[in-house]
Structure formats: structure tokens, C-alpha cells
Design an enzyme around this catalytic site. Structure first.
Site, PDB file in Angstrom:
ATOM      1  N   LYS A 286       0.815  -1.211   0.000  1.00 44.88           N
ATOM      2  CA  LYS A 286       0.000   0.000   0.000  1.00 44.88           C
ATOM      3  C   LYS A 286       0.852   1.266   0.000  1.00 44.88           C
ATOM      4  O   LYS A 286       2.029   1.255   0.342  1.00 44.88           O
ATOM      5  CB  LYS A 286      -0.986  -0.035   1.164  1.00 44.88           C
ATOM      6  CG  LYS A 286      -2.079  -1.079   0.931  1.00 44.88           C
ATOM      7  CD  LYS A 286      -3.203  -1.038   1.918  1.00 44.88           C
ATOM      8  CE  LYS A 286      -4.308  -2.014   1.507  1.00 44.88           C
ATOM      9  NZ  LYS A 286      -5.394  -2.082   2.493  1.00 44.88           N
ATOM     10  N   ARG A 321      -3.441 -10.539   4.916  1.00 47.02           N
ATOM     11  CA  ARG A 321      -3.820 -10.527   3.489  1.00 47.02           C
ATOM     12  C   ARG A 321      -2.672  -9.913   2.680  1.00 47.02           C
ATOM     13  O   ARG A 321      -2.295  -8.772   2.907  1.00 47.02           O
ATOM     14  CB  ARG A 321      -5.110  -9.722   3.319  1.00 47.02           C
ATOM     15  CG  ARG A 321      -5.658  -9.651   1.898  1.00 47.02           C
ATOM     16  CD  ARG A 321      -6.957  -8.853   1.889  1.00 47.02           C
ATOM     17  NE  ARG A 321      -7.560  -8.812   0.556  1.00 47.02           N
ATOM     18  CZ  ARG A 321      -7.304  -7.894  -0.363  1.00 47.02           C
ATOM     19  NH1 ARG A 321      -6.433  -6.925  -0.108  1.00 47.02           N
ATOM     20  NH2 ARG A 321      -7.908  -7.928  -1.543  1.00 47.02           N
TER      21      ARG A 321
END
Length: 339
Positions: A286, A321
Site C-alpha cells: 500500500k 492478506r
């Protein structure tokens, strides 16, 4: 009455933790006998609180302390830390858009994730990166259903990453085992579908939509606000007939949050145990990792992903995840050997 949120602090490990728990000078963290906390700080909207040692805990905290000391529900999933592999069937996802857009590529990647150690494969057909263009549930289903049908017996549980009730229904009928909803059941029909299916569901914290969330990044105290807003989501789910032990909570790293908010949520992740649900962390590749690196361009940001993910192992039964399954599996095994 306003919810009480407590942050466990002053952690003790291994033999020291066992001794402290036996002596009643510390509490086991989430039922673990080799991980304990000996201090706590209250988390509130704006007021600043200081950590308190066990002998100073107010009586009113006892119910919450009991919760923080007990194992979280399993959400109908296997125990222990679980790896969730990301499989995006999209042309425009932020990291791997287009890589698995063709059916054969997606199937091959899914089987490889299982071989690498993924317990769950999270299949998504709509990009939810900041500013992404929404698609119809029909198009989403056309992308993901063939993949679900091909991977349903691959050896891993199949999760579907969608915020659309129509897609949830079709995906579950096609063989999906669980739903990952970044909107936390904003679609009016979603909760009814999950309640009827009695399947695990991931509720993520987000404000607005992927198209508008950048406008909603103002928080009084990001820890308190995220906890409070997720509490409301859990309560609405329960009112719709979803049991708490079906629910998995994702704090929504990167969704309606800036770099500092993301880092604070990761640094103080034990506060998420206040919600009484199994927990998931999704930081893979991210933007905040790139921002921490002063926007230096790399081929990928998996090294930063591993560092940001591993402290989450403290929750014992957390779900991580990621895009890079073998890297996190190797990291988890080393963490377990060290602890």
C-alpha cells in the site's frame, strides 16, 4: 453509555509472561499463556489518558479486561495465523492489475498460492484503489465466477472481495466460502445474504467510497474513531441476524486514512481486540509504505509489507492478506520459531 476502549500495553513474553499470569500481576493477551499485558491505557475521542498498572485498574474496566484476556472467536475458520492470498481479476488494481485478468492466469496463480501456503484466496473483480472506476455487479460476476468454480476445490477457502449484494449471492452460490466487504455491508441487501448463508464475513473500516474516501480523512483520534465506527458496523450486522462469531474485522489500512493514521493503527493494533471479533490486517504494497520511503520507486513493496504485517502475529489467530504469499509464509514461520 459510551463504549470503553482499552489499549493493552507493557507486554511480557514467554516464560516471563507465564510467571506474571500465574502471579496475577498481568493478564494473558487474548487467551495466550506466553504473551501478557501488565498496563492499560484508555482510548477516548480527544482526552489524553496515561497508562495505568494493574493495581490501579478501575472496577468498571473489568468486563473489558476479561474480553482482552480471552481468545477471539474463530469466525468459523481454522485456528492459528492464516495467510490470505490476493487474486485480483481486474485490469486496473493498484499492484497487480491485469496480471491475472485471463482465466488461465488466475487459475494458475490461485493454485500456486495454495502450494505456497495460503489458507484463503481472496478473489476480487472490482478495483477499489483510490479513485478507481466502479463496475456493475454483472460485470464483476462475469470476471470472478469462472475463477471461483475452478478454484473451489483447490485446497484453500475461497473469499470474494465485493461490496455488492448481488455479487455476494452469486459468488456464494458458485462455491465461495466467505465474503470480504470493504463497505462493511453498506448495500442494504448484503447483511440479509450473509445472515442466511451463515458464512464468515470481513467488515472493513472505510469512510465514503473508493472514489470519495480521500475527502474523509479528518479524525479526532483515529484509534477511537475507527473503533467506534466499527462497533456501529458490528452492531448493525448483529441486528440483521449475523452472529459475532461470523465477523472478521479489518481496520482498513489505506482507506480514508493518511500515512500517519495508517502507522498509528498498525503501531497500536492491540486496541482492535476491543471489538471482540477475529482480526485481519491488509497492508500489502500500500501507498503508505512508499511514502515512508520518501516515494523512492521500487519494483514492489513486499519488504515493507512483511515488516508492517509481522507484529500482527501477536493476536495469535490473525489473518494476514498479501500479494506475496511465500514471503509472508516464510516470515511467519521464522516469527513462530523465535517466539
Amino acid at each position: 453509555m459510551q463504549d470503553i476502549f482499552l489499549e493493552p500495553m507493557a507486554f511480557l513474553y514467554d516464560d516471563v509472561a507465564e510467571q506474571a499470569i500465574q502471579n496475577k500481576s498481568a493478564y494473558p493477551f487474548l487467551g495466550q499463556q506466553r504473551l501478557a499485558f501488565s498496563m492499560v491505557k484508555q482510548v477516548s475521542h480527544r482526552q489524553k489518558h496515561f497508562p495505568l498498572s494493574k493495581d490501579l485498574f478501575p472496577v468498571i474496566w473489568q468486563e473489558k479486561l476479561n474480553q482482552l484476556s480471552s481468545p477471539l472467536p474463530m469466525a468459523h475458520l481454522p485456528s492459528g495465523p492464516l495467510v490470505m492470498g490476493i487474486l485480483n481479476i481486474t485490469p486496473d488494481s493498484f499492484s497487480d492489475g491485469g496480471k491475472h485478468f485471463q482465466l488461465n492466469d488466475a487459475i494458475r496463480a490461485g493454485h500456486q498460492m495454495v502450494m505456497d501456503g495460503a489458507a484463503i484466496i481472496d478473489i476480487g473483480g472490482e478495483s477499489t484503489r483510490p479513485g478507481s472506476i466502479p463496475i456493475t455487479p454483472q460485470e464483476e460476476c462475469e470476471r470472478i465466477v469462472p475463477v471461483i468454480k475452478q478454484l473451489r476445490r483447490c485446497g484453500a477457502l475461497i473469499s470474494v472481495d465485493t461490496r455488492h449484494a448481488q455479487t455476494m449471492r452469486v459468488a456464494l452460490e458458485a462455491g465461495a466460502d466467505m465474503i470480504n466487504d470493504i463497505s462493511a455491508l453498506d448495500d442494504p441487501e448484503s447483511a440479509k445474504i450473509i445472515a442466511q448463508a451463515k458464512c464468515p464475513v470481513i467488515l472493513m473500516h472505510m469512510r465514503g467510497t473508493p472514489q470519495t474516501m480521500g475527502n474523509y480523512t479528518r479524525y479526532g483520534n483515529v484509534l477511537y474513531d475507527v473503533l467506534s465506527e466499527l462497533t456501529n458496523k458490528i452492531q448493525k450486522a448483529e441486528q440483521a441476524g449475523i452472529s459475532r462469531d461470523q465477523i472478521i474485522i479489518d481496520p482498513g489500512i489505506g482507506f480514508a486514512k493518511n500515512k500517519q493514521h495508517n502507522l498509528l493503527l498498525i503501531k497500536h493494533f492491540p486496541v482492535l481486540a476491543n471489538l471482540g471479533c477475529r482480526l485481519l490486517l491488509a497492508v500489502s504494497r500500500k501507498r503508505f509504505i512508499k511514502e515512508v520511503m520518501n516515494n523512492i520507486i521500487c519494483e514492489h513493496y513486499d519488504w515493507g509489507t512483511m515488516v508492517a504485517s509481522l507484529p500482527f502475529m501477536m493476536v495469535g489467530n490473525g489473518i494476514i492478506r498479501v500479494h506475496n504469499v511465500p514471503a509472508i509464509v516464510q516470515s511467519i514461520k521464522l516469527w513462530q520459531a523465535l517466539h
